[in-house]
Write an enzyme that holds these catalytic residues in place. Sequence first.
Site, PDB file in Angstrom:
ATOM      1  N   LYS A  24      -8.555  82.463 -40.637  1.00  0.00           N
ATOM      2  CA  LYS A  24      -8.502  82.974 -39.263  1.00  0.00           C
ATOM      3  C   LYS A  24      -7.268  83.865 -39.077  1.00  0.00           C
ATOM      4  CE  LYS A  24      -9.564  83.420 -34.860  1.00  0.00           C
ATOM      5  NZ  LYS A  24      -9.781  82.466 -33.786  1.00  0.00           N
TER       6      LYS A  24
ATOM      7  N   LYS B 237      -0.610  85.166 -29.578  1.00  0.00           N
ATOM      8  CA  LYS B 237      -0.421  83.796 -30.066  1.00  0.00           C
ATOM      9  C   LYS B 237      -0.913  83.672 -31.513  1.00  0.00           C
ATOM     10  CE  LYS B 237      -3.286  80.591 -30.224  1.00  0.00           C
ATOM     11  NZ  LYS B 237      -4.408  79.658 -30.095  1.00  0.00           N
TER      12      LYS B 237
END
Lengths: 288, 288
Positions: free
Chosen positions: B172, B240
């Site tokens: 990811k 983030k």
Amino acid sequence: MMKKIGFIGLGIMGKPMAKNLLNAKFPLYFYTRRPETETEFVEAGAIACSSPKELASMVDVMITMVPTTHDVEEVIFGKNGIVHTATPGSIVIDMSTISASATKKFAEKLAQHQIDMLDAPVSGGEQGAINGSLSIMVGGKEEVLSKVKKIFSAMGKQIVHIGDHGAGQTAKACNQIIIAETIIAVDEALRLAKKSGVDPAKVREALLGGFAASRVLEVHGKRMLDGNYEPGFKASLHRKDMHLALDEAHHAGVYIPAAKYAMQCIDQLVMKGHSNLDSSAIHLLTEE
Amino acid sequence: MMKKIGFIGLGIMGKPMAKNLLNAKFPLYFYTRRPETETEFVEAGAIACSSPKELASMVDVMITMVPTTHDVEEVIFGKNGIVHTATPGSIVIDMSTISASATKKFAEKLAQHQIDMLDAPVSGGEQGAINGSLSIMVGGKEEVLSKVKKIFSAMGKQIVHIGDHGAGQTAKACNQIIIAETIIAVDEALRLAKKSGVDPAKVREALLGGFAASRVLEVHGKRMLDGNYEPGFKASLHRKDMHLALDEAHHAGVYIPAAKYAMQCIDQLVMKGHSNLDSSAIHLLTEE
């Protein structure tokens, strides 16, 4: 009647493009300095000319596919150039990747001789040239493009009229910086995976299904995984094209720092003696 | 018999994912602090629980889809956490995007309670969650994945086992840096076109046919052309995720300067008050 075409620049790309024109039954004239290429094309049914000047006197459309801006200038305006004999109403199609601003000047000068010009650089590489599946980015007048659309269709699949003279070259510059920057992105991601102890092949596979998917992740990502940097697209040529793009950005006053970083990587690759490898071999630099 | 699933984190992504589990007829338990979400899911046939602890006592599989590494830790190991009541042999699937190294630690601690863990972050955005077409990157034991494959199939299309614990999160991270860097590439190319007086829409169209093609050029490139930065994927969330990726790269000792530059651009966007825009709104920064 089918237009007579004169082809100048039978290199890695030009050769298969010209072959596709022959296959589409266009009468083909050509100029080359290489005896073996001359023999090959004469045997295939094309007609050899002794100079661009001679070639221009015999055809309706002249295609140039040569390495540099200077080469295009020489072929068109040099001592033995096209401009001296080309008939008014004929069309010069430059499919090389060269300077957009020089292209505008060439088109202006040709217009003074009633010769139309299109810039029509391509994307898709040698394989695309062989398959006749190139993407062709066209700058110049739309009505001129419509006259030679059949010629383009014999060499490419996607033919887009981008805008006025030079616009095709600008699109090609955009193409080359996106490819370079995406190569960097894929390189960084695959190294992050590897150094984190994760199989980069699995990561590539998963990412091809989401928003990170790209032709570069597919094709160049595979090259990086296999360590196989047979071009593809040679680092030396990508470097040349990036230089054109950065030059255009400089003059237009555009801020493209990531493209400049990508250029540094390609520079490094070439300086280390890898100019004949595919430009995705920048993966080697940071792997070492 | 179908596995009983407990779902924690019914946000923008979690809600449609849980709905797809209900549609696939899985018995669904959930914990939420929002009364309106509680009503919505009870009416849809799911069973409300008063804490992660209560939820864990009633199900076979617990799915967490929460914002941060700290949230996952709290839900699993906090005072009212899953770990206190989950039965040995049950499975925790964390589908949040969090730290790969923390994930490894969580999996180890859960293993001491005979609870299996998978990290399974997703790509595809809200639309992918709604359509059940997410790409799911799985870390953990393959035999555990095989036990919950039907659950994943209800939420996603491409399910790839990347490797051991944390490998899904690493994939990811790779995904997020590629997307960020490709956004930068497309941003630079479209600005180069525009400032050179060339229609960027035509350039995008032509480039989608060649090696510069990507999902980002397609989707985010369109957003830039339209000036429509409705997310999509919010800049604050991309920030983030990039922070997680850079943190992982730092600890693994990986050199990813282009990702760092992309992070600077997303930082700038957020600092200028655009945290709720799609991260492709970095195009605004340099357009101004």
